[in-house]
Design a protein around this motif. Structure first.
Motif, PDB file in Angstrom:
ATOM      1  N   TYR A   1     -51.316 -20.585 -14.272  1.00  0.00           N
ATOM      2  CA  TYR A   1     -52.087 -19.874 -13.263  1.00  0.00           C
ATOM      3  C   TYR A   1     -51.771 -20.324 -11.844  1.00  0.00           C
ATOM      4  O   TYR A   1     -51.388 -21.467 -11.604  1.00  0.00           O
ATOM      5  CB  TYR A   1     -53.582 -20.048 -13.529  1.00  0.00           C
ATOM      6  CG  TYR A   1     -54.014 -19.345 -14.784  1.00  0.00           C
ATOM      7  CD1 TYR A   1     -54.197 -17.972 -14.793  1.00  0.00           C
ATOM      8  CD2 TYR A   1     -54.190 -20.042 -15.968  1.00  0.00           C
ATOM      9  CE1 TYR A   1     -54.579 -17.305 -15.953  1.00  0.00           C
ATOM     10  CE2 TYR A   1     -54.567 -19.389 -17.128  1.00  0.00           C
ATOM     11  CZ  TYR A   1     -54.759 -18.020 -17.116  1.00  0.00           C
ATOM     12  OH  TYR A   1     -55.120 -17.368 -18.258  1.00  0.00           O
TER      13      TYR A   1
ATOM     14  N   GLY B   1     -45.976 -13.944 -12.667  1.00  0.00           N
ATOM     15  CA  GLY B   1     -47.346 -14.013 -13.144  1.00  0.00           C
ATOM     16  C   GLY B   1     -47.578 -15.307 -13.906  1.00  0.00           C
ATOM     17  O   GLY B   1     -46.718 -16.177 -13.964  1.00  0.00           O
TER      18      GLY B   1
ATOM     19  N   THR C   1     -47.669 -11.820  -9.910  1.00  0.00           N
ATOM     20  CA  THR C   1     -48.668 -12.214  -8.937  1.00  0.00           C
ATOM     21  C   THR C   1     -48.285 -11.518  -7.646  1.00  0.00           C
ATOM     22  O   THR C   1     -47.199 -11.745  -7.103  1.00  0.00           O
ATOM     23  CB  THR C   1     -48.696 -13.744  -8.723  1.00  0.00           C
ATOM     24  OG1 THR C   1     -49.078 -14.366  -9.960  1.00  0.00           O
ATOM     25  CG2 THR C   1     -49.671 -14.140  -7.628  1.00  0.00           C
TER      26      THR C   1
ATOM     27  N   PHE D   1     -53.269 -11.612  -6.089  1.00  0.00           N
ATOM     28  CA  PHE D   1     -53.841 -10.925  -7.240  1.00  0.00           C
ATOM     29  C   PHE D   1     -52.924 -11.231  -8.411  1.00  0.00           C
ATOM     30  O   PHE D   1     -51.792 -10.746  -8.447  1.00  0.00           O
ATOM     31  CB  PHE D   1     -53.920  -9.409  -6.985  1.00  0.00           C
ATOM     32  CG  PHE D   1     -54.624  -9.085  -5.694  1.00  0.00           C
ATOM     33  CD1 PHE D   1     -55.996  -8.920  -5.680  1.00  0.00           C
ATOM     34  CD2 PHE D   1     -53.920  -8.974  -4.503  1.00  0.00           C
ATOM     35  CE1 PHE D   1     -56.657  -8.632  -4.485  1.00  0.00           C
ATOM     36  CE2 PHE D   1     -54.566  -8.685  -3.312  1.00  0.00           C
ATOM     37  CZ  PHE D   1     -55.935  -8.508  -3.301  1.00  0.00           C
ATOM     38  N   GLN D   2     -53.384 -12.070  -9.345  1.00  0.00           N
ATOM     39  CA  GLN D   2     -52.493 -12.505 -10.408  1.00  0.00           C
ATOM     40  C   GLN D   2     -52.760 -11.775 -11.707  1.00  0.00           C
ATOM     41  O   GLN D   2     -53.867 -11.378 -12.002  1.00  0.00           O
ATOM     42  CB  GLN D   2     -52.558 -14.004 -10.597  1.00  0.00           C
ATOM     43  CG  GLN D   2     -53.870 -14.554 -11.112  1.00  0.00           C
ATOM     44  CD  GLN D   2     -53.808 -16.055 -11.268  1.00  0.00           C
ATOM     45  OE1 GLN D   2     -52.823 -16.606 -11.730  1.00  0.00           O
ATOM     46  NE2 GLN D   2     -54.876 -16.724 -10.870  1.00  0.00           N
ATOM     47  N   GLY D   3     -51.692 -11.618 -12.445  1.00  0.00           N
ATOM     48  CA  GLY D   3     -51.761 -11.012 -13.759  1.00  0.00           C
ATOM     49  C   GLY D   3     -50.783 -11.722 -14.675  1.00  0.00           C
ATOM     50  O   GLY D   3     -50.067 -12.642 -14.259  1.00  0.00           O
ATOM     51  N   TRP D   4     -50.733 -11.301 -15.890  1.00  0.00           N
ATOM     52  CA  TRP D   4     -49.872 -11.930 -16.879  1.00  0.00           C
ATOM     53  C   TRP D   4     -48.402 -11.883 -16.452  1.00  0.00           C
ATOM     54  O   TRP D   4     -47.677 -12.851 -16.575  1.00  0.00           O
ATOM     55  CB  TRP D   4     -50.057 -11.224 -18.224  1.00  0.00           C
ATOM     56  CG  TRP D   4     -49.173 -11.760 -19.280  1.00  0.00           C
ATOM     57  CD1 TRP D   4     -49.397 -12.860 -20.026  1.00  0.00           C
ATOM     58  CD2 TRP D   4     -47.916 -11.237 -19.712  1.00  0.00           C
ATOM     59  NE1 TRP D   4     -48.364 -13.063 -20.905  1.00  0.00           N
ATOM     60  CE2 TRP D   4     -47.429 -12.059 -20.723  1.00  0.00           C
ATOM     61  CE3 TRP D   4     -47.152 -10.144 -19.327  1.00  0.00           C
ATOM     62  CZ2 TRP D   4     -46.219 -11.846 -21.355  1.00  0.00           C
ATOM     63  CZ3 TRP D   4     -45.949  -9.921 -19.962  1.00  0.00           C
ATOM     64  CH2 TRP D   4     -45.497 -10.768 -20.959  1.00  0.00           C
ATOM     65  N   ARG D   5     -47.977 -10.770 -15.913  1.00  0.00           N
ATOM     66  CA  ARG D   5     -46.563 -10.579 -15.595  1.00  0.00           C
ATOM     67  C   ARG D   5     -46.213 -10.852 -14.135  1.00  0.00           C
ATOM     68  O   ARG D   5     -45.152 -11.379 -13.832  1.00  0.00           O
ATOM     69  CB  ARG D   5     -46.167  -9.169 -15.970  1.00  0.00           C
ATOM     70  CG  ARG D   5     -44.702  -8.973 -15.997  1.00  0.00           C
ATOM     71  CD  ARG D   5     -44.348  -7.717 -16.719  1.00  0.00           C
ATOM     72  NE  ARG D   5     -42.901  -7.593 -16.711  1.00  0.00           N
ATOM     73  CZ  ARG D   5     -42.254  -6.623 -17.244  1.00  0.00           C
ATOM     74  NH1 ARG D   5     -42.895  -5.667 -17.858  1.00  0.00           N
ATOM     75  NH2 ARG D   5     -40.951  -6.579 -17.177  1.00  0.00           N
TER      76      ARG D   5
END
Length: 91
Positions: free
Chosen positions: A74, A67, A30, A24-28
């Motif tokens: 990504y 992240g 993963t 589950f990845q996000g800006w800050r």
């Protein structure tokens, strides 16, 4: 002690992580969840090919990686790895 700058944790001996391991990845951050019944050793592959340490995750456990950040680096997938690639003291 610093991490080994040797071959990427996802070197040619690795394979795709089992489907029961999800990210589950996000800006800050993963976050990686091991939904398997067995312990797995995984690393995250990023679009720019950056090296990341191998992490051992127990069944139903979690590990946190970087992240995608402002450079849109990504995650492109998860791979199995050998935790011995990380020297003592690595995370």
């Amino acid at each position: 002690m610093p991490l080994d700058a040797g071959p990427a944790a996802g070197a040619s001996t690795s394979s795709l992580a089992p489907e029961c391991v999800e990210y589950f990845q996000g800006w800050r951050y993963t976050d990686v969840h091991n939904g398997c019944g067995d312990t797995v050793s995984v690393t995250v592959e990023y679009a720019n090919g950056q090296w990341v340490p191998c992490r051992v995750i127990e069944p139903n456990g979690w590990a946190t990686f970087s992240g995608y950040g402002t450079g849109a680096n990504y995650v492109t997938g998860l791979r199995t790895c050998d935790p011995a690639v990380v020297t003592a003291g690595g995370s």
